[in-house]
Design an enzyme around this catalytic site. Structure first.
Site, PDB file in Angstrom:
ATOM      1  CD  GLU A 165      -2.872   1.351   2.190  1.00 35.29           C
ATOM      2  OE1 GLU A 165      -3.001   0.504   3.082  1.00 35.29           O
ATOM      3  OE2 GLU A 165      -3.755   2.167   1.885  1.00 35.29           O
ATOM      4  CB  CYS A 182      -7.383   3.550   3.523  1.00 34.04           C
ATOM      5  SG  CYS A 182      -8.109   2.728   4.941  1.00 34.04           S
ATOM      6  CG  ASN A 224      -9.513  -1.790   1.971  1.00 34.33           C
ATOM      7  OD1 ASN A 224      -8.863  -2.790   2.259  1.00 34.33           O
ATOM      8  ND2 ASN A 224      -9.447  -0.672   2.680  1.00 34.33           N
ATOM      9  CD  GLU A 225      -9.997  -2.072   6.526  1.00 30.83           C
ATOM     10  OE1 GLU A 225      -9.967  -1.019   7.166  1.00 30.83           O
ATOM     11  OE2 GLU A 225      -9.263  -3.048   6.800  1.00 30.83           O
TER      12      GLU A 225
END
Ligand code: AHR
Length: 814
Positions: free
Chosen positions: A202, A394, A539-540
């Site tokens: 990331e 994120c 994503n989550e």
């Protein structure tokens, strides 16, 4: 303690505690307005109330910290479903709704907008009123479910406080030797995922720009803005020193519309210098070659030098071109430098425009132009990852809809790429874009696993709205109006976003002779397809209605057009709770092949949940443990991660991929701790955790062979020893891993069996990571070696205290 045992005890406790209770009970919200947690009080007689300090749910609305609040919550029950409505924020015109079938597990919240302000004010007033007297009658079983949840939470809280190093310390004083026997049962084996060990890259903590991406000039294109970081602007990382020159930022006639800003130097008398500070300085090696390139336009000559503490270590003179043109030279450094700067010095009266001023070491990983920092990439490659998830968690779903990651903005010529703010409060040049990520995967033999937003941004965003920040609009919802969102100048709708995902597959896998998208790939140097197999969606995220509608739409569209692609879905940010439960429900109902679980937990959590996957359904949706770590870089963290991994290997028929997170962090720019590899401009600093990941990555298998461990001590000893036996069918090698969480050395008699060992070498490679003492205070292994071990069908392994031992038994050469 085993989960199953705990479950049995809890069932017994719940039976004994709640037998002979009434059929129903009064319940009322018991919360202070403006706090986050929804709790209740209950009463048998509607007179005497008992508070239950266990959340039914928490407000999940808006930005972390500042916005996650609830006001005037009201509960209702219609004989089947429990519902709650609350006001998450008194000014945003949204209400929050959630429901539950059992009063303990509540659906991820939705935040519908109320059509007008007056309507919203009316609802707020009604909620305020009703909440004052909101008492409902519910079946006792509902309360019982909540109390059971409280008990589970309390138990987990207690386990959290159990430090297994401290509680096992007295084992060190025992006089009797610790002896164990590990018998390998060759008849009992199963296929496991050969792709278990991978990485998650990331762009966080300067992992990309200023990190893995080898560019040495910061803000090379003058595109920094206050959006990236509140104190930044187009001049950040640059400064003008001296007189006789003015320096401005212009946007009138840029090289490309996606790279709108450039610098203009107007020099009357030479003597001034425009200086770039690099990323914490520019680190250079003596005698090495560096590719310097820059776009110029205008008139006049100038010198570009690399200067270290006043000493010029390389320099070249340029003449501005009439029209925008890229000029390229190679600089060779006369000495090394830790903190050099790039200096642009007009040497005559000038009027020059400058943009895209770039400096790369020629030595990048695998020698690619626009490549990756060699030392860092090599340390990552050593992990032997089978896949790379990128470009972020994120950072992928972004800070508001406008910040959702668009892969197309990251390919093509560098100055055509669209830079973006990074959710971790800095700037993404996108120089490390999808082409470079895919190339890196190919270079290290890993499958690319791009993860893209499910049409919704990060639910904790502070930008672009509140609540779940809505989602990209569907054309139908726009009712003919243009989309308020764009990227690269194009309107953004769910329909165009789906097309973008389909385009990614074609760009990666299409035939460069016939496909326009594949031609972009070929032009960038990769005519052959990249052979993309996986695509992560989401994503989550908060698994609310806004999300589900878009998630299903994307999954559906991808399945129809590309059934060959394996979709990796999402199940929230935690190992339990609403998003996890509802994410899994969706995965099962919609037959999603793999879902991405995330959990960052304590060492105690991992110690007590080593059986976490034992009860997972073997059929249907598989698990990608996409983000996990044990909240620390001490050896104890690495040890428990190794121990957990042996158990994940045992369950690698269900858990098909895993990746520690985050991977990289630059010292001085760390937005998240712990990380697997820290670095600065000169050094790469793998952590104790890294060596565990590397040992498992280099020694993974595709077949799990069951074995039985008998230990001469008590349970406190047995539960501090873990192991796994796997076979790698490609090499035929057999790999035994033993993890000791014991403060005392032990030895294990390993029984492989005569017959099974036919065709194997009588020596093996033994890798040992060990720590004599204080694993919970220190960050480095004492021992980190590989040596040769003589073995036979039965042999003894000396196991140091606090250690990971990996025996790799090779197939004998014929
Ligand atoms: O790994 C750091 C962050 O943790 C990721 O961006 C996100 O997915 C998770 O919350």
């Amino acid at each position: 303690m085993k989960q199953s045992l705990m479950a049995a005890i809890m069932t017994m406790m719940s039976l004994s505690t709640f037998a002979n209770q009434p059929d129903s009970v009064w319940v009322r919200p018991d919360v202070k307005n403006g706090t986050r947690d929804m709790q209740i009080a209950y009463s048998i007689d509607k007179k005497h109330w008992t508070h239950v300090s266990c959340n039914l749910f928490e407000s999940d609305y808006g930005t972390w910290g500042s916005e996650k609040k609830l006001y005037y919550p009201v509960l209702s029950y219609d004989g089947k479903i429990y519902r709650s409505v609350f006001i998450p924020n008194l000014k945003n015109g949204q209400i929050a709704v959630t429901e539950s079938e059992d009063f303990a597990l509540w659906k991820p919240q939705d935040y519908p907008y109320i059509s007008s302000d007056s309507e919203f004010q009316k609802i707020v007033a009604t909620q305020e009123n009703v909440s004052k007297t909101n008492i409902i009658r519910i079946p006792y079983s509902g309360l019982e479910n909540l109390l059971n949840k409280k008990m589970r939470n309390d138990r987990n809280g207690a386990l959290e406080r159990d430090n297994f190093i401290a509680s096992g310390a007295n084992i060190a004083n025992r006089t009797e030797p610790i002896e164990a026997t590990l018998s390998v049962n060759w008849d009992d084996r199963k296929a496991i995922s050969p792709d278990l060990m991978g990485i998650f890259f990331e762009d966080i903590s300067y992992a990309a720009d200023g990190g893995l991406y080898a560019e040495l000039i910061q803000n090379r294109d003058f595109e920094y803005t206050a959006d990236d970081h509140r104190d930044w602007n187009a001049k950040t990382a640059w400064r003008l020193e001296g007189n006789g020159t003015t320096w401005d930022i212009e946007t009138k006639a840029p090289i490309h519309k996606n790279n709108a800003h450039y610098s203009t130097l107007k020099t009357i008398t030479p003597g001034a210098k425009l200086i770039n500070e690099g990323w914490d300085g520019i680190t250079l090696e003596k005698g090495k070659k560096y590719n310097l390139s820059l776009f110029t336009k205008g008139a006049g000559a100038f010198r570009v030098s690399l200067v270290n503490n006043g000493t010029v270590v390389a320099s070249k003179t340029f003449k501005a071109t009439k029209e925008w043109q890229q000029q390229k030279v190679v600089l060779t450094t006369s000495s090394s430098a830790d903190k050099a700067e790039l200096v642009i010095e007009p040497i005559e009266a000038c009027n020059i425009d400058l943009d895209f001023i770039s400096l790369f070491p020629q030595e990048t990983f695998k020698g690619h132009a626009n490549g990756l920092r060699k030392d860092l990439a090599e340390v990552i490659a050593d992990l032997k990852p089978r896949f790379v998830r990128f470009p972020g968690g994120c950072a992928s779903h972004g800070q508001g809809i406008d910040n959702i990651y668009h892969w197309q903005a990251t390919v093509g010529d560098l100055w055509e790429r669209e830079p973006a703010m990074n959710i971790w409060s800095y700037h993404q040049t996108r120089g490390l874009g999808f082409h470079e990520y895919f190339q890196f995967c190919e270079d290290i033999g890993a499958e690319p696993l791009p993860v893209l937003a499910a049409g919704v941004p990060c639910q904790n965003s502070w930008k672009g709205g509140a609540g779940q920040q809505g989602g990209i609009p569907f054309e139908a919802d726009l009712k003919g109006k243009p989309s308020p969102y764009t990227y690269m100048g194009k309107p953004l709708t769910m329909e165009s976003y789906l097309q973008e995902l389909l385009d990614l597959i074609e760009w990666a896998n299409g035939d460069a002779k016939t496909s326009e998208l594949a031609k972009i790939r070929a032009k960038a140097g990769h005519p052959k397809p990249f052979n993309l197999k996986y695509l992560g969606i989401g994503n989550e995220d908060l698994i609310g209605d806004v999300f589900l509608k878009r998630y299903r739409f994307l999954i559906d569209g991808i399945r129809k057009a590309h059934p060959e692609i394996t979709i990796v879905g999402t199940v929230g940010p935690f190992w339990e709770g609403s998003d996890y439960e509802y994410g899994w429900r969706e995965a099962k109902a919609n037959n999603i092949p793999i879902v991405d679980e995330h959990y960052y937990n304590s060492i105690s959590w991992y110690f007590h949940h080593r059986d976490f996957y034992d009860n997972y359904d073997r059929n249907g949706t598989k698990v990608y443990l996409g983000e996990w770590a044990s909240k620390g870089n001490n050896v104890v963290n690495a040890l428990i991660e190794a121990s957990y991994l042996t158990n994940v290997e045992r369950n690698a028929d269900v858990v098909v991929m895993s990746s520690y997170a985050p991977l990289l962090a630059k010292e001085g720019h760390t937005s998240w701790n712990p990380d697997l590899i820290y670095f600065n401009n000169k050094e790469v600093k793998p952590t104790a955790n890294y060596y565990v990941q590397r040992a498992f990555g280099q020694n993974s298998g595709d077949e799990y062979i069951y074995a039985d461990l008998q230990v001469n001590g008590g349970n406190d000893i047995r539960e501090r020893m873990d192991y796994s036996v796997v076979k790698d069918s490609q090499t035929g090698d057999l790999i035994i891993k033993v993890v000791s969480l014991l403060p005392k050395a032990s030895n294990i008699k390993i029984q492989l069996g005569e017959e099974a060992m036919q065709g194997y070498s009588t020596t093996a490679d033994l890798t040992v990571l060990s720590k004599e003492n204080e694993p919970d205070r220190q960050r480095e292994w004492d021992v980190n070696t590989t040596r040769t071990l003589t073995i036979g069908s039965e042999f003894t392994l000396d196991v140091p205290n606090y250690s990971v031992s990996i025996i790799r038994i090779k197939k004998a050469k014929k």
